[in-house]
Scaffold this motif. Structure first.
Motif, PDB file in Angstrom:
ATOM      1  N   VAL A 227       0.835  -1.204   0.000  1.00  0.00           N
ATOM      2  CA  VAL A 227       0.000   0.000   0.000  1.00  0.00           C
ATOM      3  C   VAL A 227       0.871   1.256   0.000  1.00  0.00           C
ATOM      4  CG1 VAL A 227      -1.735   1.299   1.315  1.00  0.00           C
ATOM      5  CG2 VAL A 227      -1.889  -1.193   1.152  1.00  0.00           C
ATOM      6  N   ASP A 228       1.981   1.231   0.751  1.00  0.00           N
ATOM      7  CA  ASP A 228       2.891   2.380   0.777  1.00  0.00           C
ATOM      8  C   ASP A 228       3.437   2.685  -0.612  1.00  0.00           C
ATOM      9  OD1 ASP A 228       2.571   2.647   3.518  1.00  0.00           O
ATOM     10  OD2 ASP A 228       4.267   1.330   3.974  1.00  0.00           O
ATOM     11  N   SER A 229       3.746   1.634  -1.380  1.00  0.00           N
ATOM     12  CA  SER A 229       4.253   1.827  -2.735  1.00  0.00           C
ATOM     13  C   SER A 229       3.199   2.451  -3.639  1.00  0.00           C
ATOM     14  CB  SER A 229       4.717   0.488  -3.319  1.00  0.00           C
ATOM     15  OG  SER A 229       5.061   0.608  -4.685  1.00  0.00           O
ATOM     16  N   VAL A 230       1.941   1.990  -3.514  1.00  0.00           N
ATOM     17  CA  VAL A 230       0.845   2.546  -4.311  1.00  0.00           C
ATOM     18  C   VAL A 230       0.711   4.044  -4.054  1.00  0.00           C
ATOM     19  CG1 VAL A 230      -1.668   2.575  -4.587  1.00  0.00           C
ATOM     20  CG2 VAL A 230      -0.439   0.392  -4.532  1.00  0.00           C
ATOM     21  N   ILE A 231       0.719   4.436  -2.783  1.00  0.00           N
ATOM     22  CA  ILE A 231       0.556   5.846  -2.427  1.00  0.00           C
ATOM     23  C   ILE A 231       1.743   6.666  -2.933  1.00  0.00           C
ATOM     24  CG2 ILE A 231       0.451   7.463  -0.493  1.00  0.00           C
ATOM     25  CD1 ILE A 231      -1.107   5.312   1.034  1.00  0.00           C
ATOM     26  N   ALA A 232       2.960   6.145  -2.764  1.00  0.00           N
ATOM     27  CA  ALA A 232       4.151   6.884  -3.203  1.00  0.00           C
ATOM     28  C   ALA A 232       4.125   7.148  -4.708  1.00  0.00           C
ATOM     29  CB  ALA A 232       5.406   6.098  -2.823  1.00  0.00           C
ATOM     30  N   GLN A 233       3.747   6.139  -5.491  1.00  0.00           N
ATOM     31  CA  GLN A 233       3.684   6.331  -6.942  1.00  0.00           C
ATOM     32  C   GLN A 233       2.605   7.349  -7.324  1.00  0.00           C
ATOM     33  OE1 GLN A 233       4.015   2.645  -9.450  1.00  0.00           O
ATOM     34  NE2 GLN A 233       4.055   1.593  -7.470  1.00  0.00           N
ATOM     35  N   ALA A 234       1.451   7.280  -6.653  1.00  0.00           N
ATOM     36  CA  ALA A 234       0.367   8.212  -6.970  1.00  0.00           C
ATOM     37  C   ALA A 234       0.746   9.645  -6.628  1.00  0.00           C
ATOM     38  CB  ALA A 234      -0.901   7.799  -6.219  1.00  0.00           C
ATOM     39  N   VAL A 235       1.420   9.829  -5.498  1.00  0.00           N
ATOM     40  CA  VAL A 235       1.870  11.179  -5.112  1.00  0.00           C
ATOM     41  C   VAL A 235       2.873  11.720  -6.118  1.00  0.00           C
ATOM     42  CG1 VAL A 235       3.168  12.474  -3.382  1.00  0.00           C
ATOM     43  CG2 VAL A 235       1.389  10.880  -2.652  1.00  0.00           C
ATOM     44  N   ALA A 242       0.752  19.810  -8.734  1.00  0.00           N
ATOM     45  CA  ALA A 242       0.540  20.463  -7.443  1.00  0.00           C
ATOM     46  C   ALA A 242       1.491  21.643  -7.254  1.00  0.00           C
ATOM     47  CB  ALA A 242       0.730  19.449  -6.310  1.00  0.00           C
ATOM     48  N   GLU A 243       2.757  21.458  -7.599  1.00  0.00           N
ATOM     49  CA  GLU A 243       3.735  22.525  -7.431  1.00  0.00           C
ATOM     50  C   GLU A 243       3.424  23.730  -8.313  1.00  0.00           C
ATOM     51  OE1 GLU A 243       7.439  20.625  -8.208  1.00  0.00           O
ATOM     52  OE2 GLU A 243       7.495  19.573  -6.256  1.00  0.00           O
ATOM     53  N   SER A 244       2.836  23.491  -9.483  1.00  0.00           N
ATOM     54  CA  SER A 244       2.492  24.606 -10.365  1.00  0.00           C
ATOM     55  C   SER A 244       1.432  25.509  -9.746  1.00  0.00           C
ATOM     56  CB  SER A 244       2.013  24.078 -11.720  1.00  0.00           C
ATOM     57  OG  SER A 244       0.774  23.402 -11.592  1.00  0.00           O
ATOM     58  N   HIS A 245       0.682  24.987  -8.766  1.00  0.00           N
ATOM     59  CA  HIS A 245      -0.334  25.790  -8.071  1.00  0.00           C
ATOM     60  C   HIS A 245       0.042  26.012  -6.605  1.00  0.00           C
ATOM     61  CE1 HIS A 245      -3.269  25.725 -11.366  1.00  0.00           C
ATOM     62  NE2 HIS A 245      -2.900  24.473 -11.570  1.00  0.00           N
ATOM     63  N   ARG A 246       1.305  25.732  -6.273  1.00  0.00           N
ATOM     64  CA  ARG A 246       1.804  25.899  -4.900  1.00  0.00           C
ATOM     65  C   ARG A 246       0.966  25.117  -3.888  1.00  0.00           C
ATOM     66  NH1 ARG A 246       0.764  30.480  -3.253  1.00  0.00           N
ATOM     67  NH2 ARG A 246      -0.478  31.280  -4.982  1.00  0.00           N
ATOM     68  N   ILE A 247       0.519  23.956  -4.289  1.00  0.00           N
ATOM     69  CA  ILE A 247      -0.257  23.080  -3.411  1.00  0.00           C
ATOM     70  C   ILE A 247       0.675  22.005  -2.844  1.00  0.00           C
ATOM     71  CG2 ILE A 247      -2.099  21.369  -3.318  1.00  0.00           C
ATOM     72  CD1 ILE A 247      -3.542  22.957  -5.483  1.00  0.00           C
ATOM     73  N   SER A 248       0.661  21.851  -1.522  1.00  0.00           N
ATOM     74  CA  SER A 248       1.520  20.870  -0.865  1.00  0.00           C
ATOM     75  C   SER A 248       0.816  19.516  -0.784  1.00  0.00           C
ATOM     76  CB  SER A 248       1.868  21.337   0.556  1.00  0.00           C
ATOM     77  OG  SER A 248       2.535  22.579   0.540  1.00  0.00           O
ATOM     78  N   LEU A 249       1.510  18.462  -1.217  1.00  0.00           N
ATOM     79  CA  LEU A 249       1.017  17.096  -1.058  1.00  0.00           C
ATOM     80  C   LEU A 249       1.660  16.515   0.198  1.00  0.00           C
ATOM     81  CD1 LEU A 249       1.190  15.765  -4.739  1.00  0.00           C
ATOM     82  CD2 LEU A 249      -0.706  16.890  -3.561  1.00  0.00           C
ATOM     83  N   VAL A 250       0.828  16.119   1.171  1.00  0.00           N
ATOM     84  CA  VAL A 250       1.342  15.740   2.491  1.00  0.00           C
ATOM     85  C   VAL A 250       0.912  14.316   2.847  1.00  0.00           C
ATOM     86  CG1 VAL A 250       1.515  16.405   4.918  1.00  0.00           C
ATOM     87  CG2 VAL A 250       1.111  18.155   3.166  1.00  0.00           C
ATOM     88  N   PRO A 251       1.752  13.303   2.543  1.00  0.00           N
ATOM     89  CA  PRO A 251       1.444  11.934   2.981  1.00  0.00           C
ATOM     90  C   PRO A 251       1.606  11.826   4.497  1.00  0.00           C
ATOM     91  CG  PRO A 251       3.038  11.963   1.166  1.00  0.00           C
ATOM     92  CD  PRO A 251       2.943  13.352   1.698  1.00  0.00           C
ATOM     93  N   SER A 252       0.765  10.983   5.126  1.00  0.00           N
ATOM     94  CA  SER A 252       0.775  10.907   6.589  1.00  0.00           C
ATOM     95  C   SER A 252       1.828   9.965   7.134  1.00  0.00           C
ATOM     96  CB  SER A 252      -0.605  10.453   7.086  1.00  0.00           C
ATOM     97  OG  SER A 252      -0.865   9.126   6.649  1.00  0.00           O
ATOM     98  N   GLY A 253       2.349   9.059   6.343  1.00  0.00           N
ATOM     99  CA  GLY A 253       3.321   8.093   6.838  1.00  0.00           C
ATOM    100  C   GLY A 253       3.150   6.750   6.163  1.00  0.00           C
ATOM    101  N   LYS A 254       3.791   5.728   6.732  1.00  0.00           N
ATOM    102  CA  LYS A 254       3.751   4.392   6.149  1.00  0.00           C
ATOM    103  C   LYS A 254       3.195   3.388   7.161  1.00  0.00           C
ATOM    104  CE  LYS A 254       7.646   5.215   3.043  1.00  0.00           C
ATOM    105  NZ  LYS A 254       8.965   4.720   2.550  1.00  0.00           N
TER     106      LYS A 254
END
Length: 390
Positions: A227-235, A242-254
């Motif tokens: 599951v951690d790998s799935v989330i990392a690839q999607a992020v 996200a960076e083009s709109h200055r939006i921070s992507l914040v994963p909670s952990g593993k």
């Protein structure tokens, strides 16, 4: 396999069971797949070979309706969970056969898994194995029933959604021909033409993906996935947008949890949720990606600080081509298919997807999937360490 030779098969199993006196449940899936033993006290030689020769998915039950043997197909379809049949309809058929002693055959609509919403249309056959045990076989007829709906909806939706970009391309091409002596206008129209072409290509790609999800068993080659790998690839797929709109992507952990399924499909589902959150969030905000595991259920949540979803539209967000803000979606190239793809991917994995939202405060979309436990891994013959991506 028709019911005419269900009884001889059951008698054959009964003979084998009589030798050992300990078999409770047998489940068979597609030809060539190995059967999966859930509890196998003293299974006699030859039982696995008989099961491998059957085309149907199925389960064998003891007098207490405990599952002691099941195919990988029975697990993938969500017919068996925690050593028991999931569905009351199946248990009722088993009890009927025990009571009457007569084999039964019935078509049933069942959910995929203990809490999933995806519907399976199965032809179920049940017969006794000797005096104590029961054999349950299930043929998947879902695709044939679903195909008519897909064809009907596909024509209506595609003709409506492709009309706008195709019309725009036609008008822009005409405008270009009339502005051939105006370089600034040609440049402006060419840029718009490129945007509409990209949008048309995006809609076409998502229509193909959605059709693929609806046109067969997507878990035919399923395996254990991190599951951690799935989330990392999607992020990672969404960082540039996200960076083009200055939006921070914040994963909670593993959490080091694993699920059973198709990795790229699940990456696409989580990616679509994050992409949707970025699209509807104001510049400079943040999108949180949370993950947890409890009681055998993995939850992946994506939370934004966007515009939110009106109460009367919340139940429709997973419909094909539905947009909460149609004008905004079209300006950003949205097709209205992203959340529908999420829903179908999650349902095909025996899970569900939920949404919480409040206008002006944002939304949270949560994917819920059955966790691939150590026990399930052993049942499927897959090492616990296996993962498509480490």
């Amino acid at each position: 396999m028709d019911s005419a030779w269900l009884v001889p098969v059951a008698l054959a199993f009964g003979l084998l069971v009589g030798v050992a006196g300990t078999v409770t449940v047998v489940a068979a899936h597609r030809r060539g797949q190995r059967a999966v033993t859930i509890v196998s006290p003293g299974l006699p030689d030859g039982v696995d070979e008989v099961i491998d020769s059957l085309d149907s998915a199925g389960v064998v039950l003891d007098p207490s309706n405990n599952v002691i043997k099941a195919s990988t197909g029975a697990l993938a379809f969500g017919l068996v969970w925690n050593h028991a049949l999931v569905h009351e309809q199946l248990i009722a058929l088993v009890d009927q056969v025990r009571r009457d002693g007569i084999p039964v055959s019935q078509e049933l609509n069942l959910t995929r898994g203990p809490f999933g919403e995806a519907q399976l249309h199965l032809l179920v056959r049940v017969a006794r194995l000797g005096s104590r045990f029961v054999l349950l076989l299930a043929d998947d007829r879902t695709e044939s029933y679903r195909l008519d709906d897909v064809r009907r909806d596909f024509v209506a939706n595609v003709s409506h959604e492709l009309k706008t970009p195709i019309g725009a391309v036609s008008l822009l091409a005409e405008a270009l021909s009339h502005a051939s002596n105006e370089p600034a206008a040609v440049k402006r129209f060419a840029k718009r033409l490129s945007q509409e072409s990209e949008r048309l290509a995006g809609i076409t790609a998502e229509i193909i993906e959605l059709s693929r999800l609806q046109s067969g068993d997507p878990l035919a080659s399923a395996h254990r996935i991190s599951v951690d790998s799935v989330i990392a690839q999607a992020v990672d797929r969404n960082r540039v947008a996200a960076e083009s709109h200055r939006i921070s992507l914040v994963p909670s952990g593993k959490i080091k949890a694993q699920v059973f399924g198709d990795e790229q499909m699940l990456v696409t589902a989580v990616h679509n949720l994050i992409s949707n959150a970025v699209q509807y969030s104001p510049d400079g905000s943040r999108v949180g990606i949370g993950v947890s595991s409890e009681n055998g259920i993995v939850e992946i949540s994506v939370t934004d600080q966007g515009v939110g979803i009106p109460d009367d539209e919340r139940e429709r967000v997973f419909e094909r081509f539905f947009r909460v803000d149609a004008a905004r979606s079209r300006n950003t190239g949205g097709s209205g298919l992203g959340l529908s793809i999420v829903k179908h991917v999650v349902q095909n994995h025996g899970g569900d997807v939920r949404v919480w939202s409040q206008q002006g405060r944002g939304s949270t979309f949560t994917i819920r999937l059955p966790e691939a436990s150590h026990e399930t891994a052993a049942q499927l013959g897959v090492p616990h360490e296996e993962s498509a991506t480490t």
